[in-house]
Every structure is written in structure tokens, then in C-alpha cells.
Design an enzyme around this catalytic site. Sequence first.
Site, PDB file in Angstrom:
ATOM      1  N   GLY A   8     -31.114 -30.307  24.795  1.00  0.00           N
ATOM      2  CA  GLY A   8     -32.171 -30.306  23.772  1.00  0.00           C
ATOM      3  C   GLY A   8     -31.571 -30.021  22.404  1.00  0.00           C
ATOM      4  O   GLY A   8     -32.215 -29.435  21.530  1.00  0.00           O
ATOM      5  N   GLY A  11     -33.173 -30.876  18.839  1.00  0.00           N
ATOM      6  CA  GLY A  11     -34.454 -30.274  18.464  1.00  0.00           C
ATOM      7  C   GLY A  11     -34.330 -29.245  17.359  1.00  0.00           C
ATOM      8  O   GLY A  11     -33.252 -29.026  16.790  1.00  0.00           O
ATOM      9  N   GLN A  12     -35.464 -28.588  17.079  1.00  0.00           N
ATOM     10  CA  GLN A  12     -35.514 -27.640  15.956  1.00  0.00           C
ATOM     11  C   GLN A  12     -34.495 -26.505  16.138  1.00  0.00           C
ATOM     12  O   GLN A  12     -33.771 -26.159  15.209  1.00  0.00           O
ATOM     13  CB  GLN A  12     -36.937 -27.067  15.824  1.00  0.00           C
ATOM     14  N   ASP A  34     -28.901 -34.389  24.571  1.00  0.00           N
ATOM     15  CA  ASP A  34     -30.347 -34.570  24.366  1.00  0.00           C
ATOM     16  C   ASP A  34     -30.697 -35.948  24.926  1.00  0.00           C
ATOM     17  O   ASP A  34     -29.790 -36.732  25.243  1.00  0.00           O
ATOM     18  CB  ASP A  34     -30.674 -34.496  22.856  1.00  0.00           C
ATOM     19  N   ILE A  35     -32.004 -36.236  25.033  1.00  0.00           N
ATOM     20  CA  ILE A  35     -32.371 -37.608  25.423  1.00  0.00           C
ATOM     21  C   ILE A  35     -32.439 -38.513  24.195  1.00  0.00           C
ATOM     22  O   ILE A  35     -32.621 -39.711  24.318  1.00  0.00           O
ATOM     23  CB  ILE A  35     -33.707 -37.700  26.201  1.00  0.00           C
ATOM     24  N   TYR A 143     -48.649 -25.002  28.375  1.00  0.00           N
ATOM     25  CA  TYR A 143     -47.325 -24.567  27.891  1.00  0.00           C
ATOM     26  C   TYR A 143     -47.091 -23.096  28.262  1.00  0.00           C
ATOM     27  O   TYR A 143     -46.040 -22.738  28.801  1.00  0.00           O
ATOM     28  CB  TYR A 143     -47.287 -24.765  26.379  1.00  0.00           C
ATOM     29  N   LYS A 147     -44.336 -21.384  30.739  1.00  0.00           N
ATOM     30  CA  LYS A 147     -43.370 -20.367  30.299  1.00  0.00           C
ATOM     31  C   LYS A 147     -43.473 -19.115  31.181  1.00  0.00           C
ATOM     32  O   LYS A 147     -42.462 -18.508  31.524  1.00  0.00           O
ATOM     33  CB  LYS A 147     -43.601 -20.005  28.826  1.00  0.00           C
TER      34      LYS A 147
END
Length: 316
Positions: A8, A11-12, A34-35, A143, A147
Site C-alpha cells: 500500500g 497511499g497517503q 501497491d496495486i 470499516y 479494524k
Amino acid sequence: MEKILVIGAAGQIGSELVIALRKIYGNENVFATDIKDVSDEMKSCGPWAILDVMDDKRLIHYVIRHKITQIYHLAAVLSGNAEKLPLQAWHINMQSLMNILDLAKVVDDIKKVFWPSSIAVFGLTTPRNNTPQLTITEPSTVYGISKLAGERWCEYFYNRYDVDVRSIRYPGLISYKTEAGGGTTDYAVEIFYDAILKGKYECFLKENTALPMMFMEDAVNATIKLMEAPKEKIKIRSSYNVGGISFTPKQISDEIKIYLPDFKTTYKPDFRQPIAESWPQSIDDTAAQKDWGLETKYDIKVLTKTMLEGVKQKFK
Ligand code: NAD
Ligand code: SER
């Protein structure tokens, strides 16, 4: 010699964490995956690959080929996007974590895993101010449910198989290098872009909705500190509360106005308003401070100045 895999990485968080890790461990030892394509900066200074964390066969092949010793697993569907496709989000968030935990269990070279949880594990029945480390966790979003389940699995793999997995419940993260990835706290990033580019912002949360937030540099430093702490210091194997600072859309808007007096914010709450209202307003992170020395340096004033300068520089 550590060999670190970041999943990932585009990402951010990943886009800044990879660069910080490369400074510490050497460019050639931090593998950005990442994808989607990672940034040119990341490509130019170290190894990178397109890799889908859901593809367990390619994943294990990659990990063994590069003799990976640590994994930072950052790929997930965030709160806002997850509500649009709940079952897909559940599948991605859970299966990706299970792939990583199982890999860490069977591959001896992997010594440590980082996986982020979130303030989204809390819900309407949680005390909302100075939310304790150990308290009611009844999340109302897919979400948050993913988590919370992830936290339980992390603790299980540590207790049952001695997988050294470490975790932080991040608050909303604020940064200018990469845009936010579809969460409820994204307004606190978007507002800076719109302030610089349009001089106005339409906020999807109500003006008085307080949420815990943290500047990315503080989050990256906390993450690396947690991962570098001696194993015996990590007392919590579900996930550590990390609070940062708390503010409302109105408060951040007022701070921006100090630099841009004509800036205007209007409010049009959408489906993310009830999500924000189910999350804490501030977080008690004394366990993280005590166990592994959590420190933060950005308050709302320094954060606002840094964000405005960063976004302005980006569009110069
Ligand atoms: P992001 O959406 O910006 O980045 C996630 C990255 O994962 C994206 O680049 C995406 O392309 C990649 N990805 C998605 N599916 C993948 C797959 N199958 N294989 C490989 N890569 C895949 O998210 P972020 O903000 O960087 O968050 C990273 C982690 O931190 C997530 O677990 C998130 O839940 C958690 N977190 C973030 C925040 C925040 O405010 N940013 C707060 C709390 C927790
Ligand atoms: N920033 C994240 C979100 O809003 C919190 O985990 O989804």
C-alpha cells in the site's frame, strides 16, 4: 540487515513512510509495493513493484525472493469508501490481513509486522472524550468492524504463534504529499487544497464535529518508534491508542483564515456525518507514551502553517 516490505506504498501513509524508512534502513532495503503505480520519487530511489496483497501466492514468492524481515501492511478500504461496498471492503480488509499474519507465521525470516487499526474501532457506546485504551468497542461501520476484528486476530497470532505484530489506532491523518484515501477524516486534508486552489471549501461534516487528528510526520515517527521498540516493551498486542490533536472543521477553517482572510467554508453534511459522530472526539494515549515513548510535535497552528505552505508549493 533488515529487508522491509511496504504494502500500500502509493497511499497517503505509504508514500511518506517508505521515504522515511529508506532514510533509516537504506534505499535498497525498503521494497515499495501497491496495486497501482507508486510515485516517481519512490521509483527513482529504491525497489518497487506492483503487488496485490490478496494474491497470497505472488506475495509469498516476493517475500522469499527478497528475504523480507519486516512487513508494513497498509492496504485497506477506508471508512467512507467501505460504506459504499461493505462486503467487498470486509473481504479486502480481512483477507489481506490474514494473508500477512499467516505469512509471518510460516516464513521464519519475517520478524515483525506492522498493521494499522483506527479510531473507527470505537462506536456510539464508547466514552467520546479522552477515550481510554481499554473501553467499549462497538463500531457501527464496516470499516470499524474490520479494524476491530483485525485487532483481535493480531493479538491471537501473537499469543498463539508468537508473531510479533504491532499496531496503532491512527486518528485522522493530515498530509499534503498524497491525497487522502476515502475516509471520514479526509475533509481535514481537502480543506487545505481547496483553500489554496479555490479560496473556499464545502465541508461534508458539520462545523462543530470534533475528531482526533495527527500530522503525517508525527504519525510516521510514531510508527517507526513502535516498530523499533524492544519486543518486551510492547504490552498491547491488539492496537495502541494514539491521539494527536483534536479540532472541528470550524476551528481548522478559522486557523486557515489567519493566512487567507477571504477563505470561506460552507457545510453540507453527508453520509460521513453519522460516522464521525460515532467516533471519539479525543483519545487517551498514555499507554503508548509509557510503553514505547510516543511523542508528537504538531499542534493545530504548526499543522495549519505547514499544510498551507506544502500545498502551495505543490501547485507552484
Ligand atoms: P490509502 O487509501 O491512501 O492507501 C492505501 C493503499 O493501498 C492505496 O495506494 C491502494 O492502492 C493500496 N491497495 C489497495 N488494495 C490493495 C491490494 N489489494 N494490494 C496492494 N495494495 C493495495 O490509505 P492510507 O490513508 O494510506 O491508510 C493506510 C492504512 O492506515 C489503512 O489500513 C488505513 O485503514 C489505516 N488508517 C489510515 C488513517 C488515515 O487517516 N489515513 C487513519 C486510520 C487508519
Ligand atoms: N482516516 C480514517 C478514515 O476516516 C480513520 O481510520 O477512514
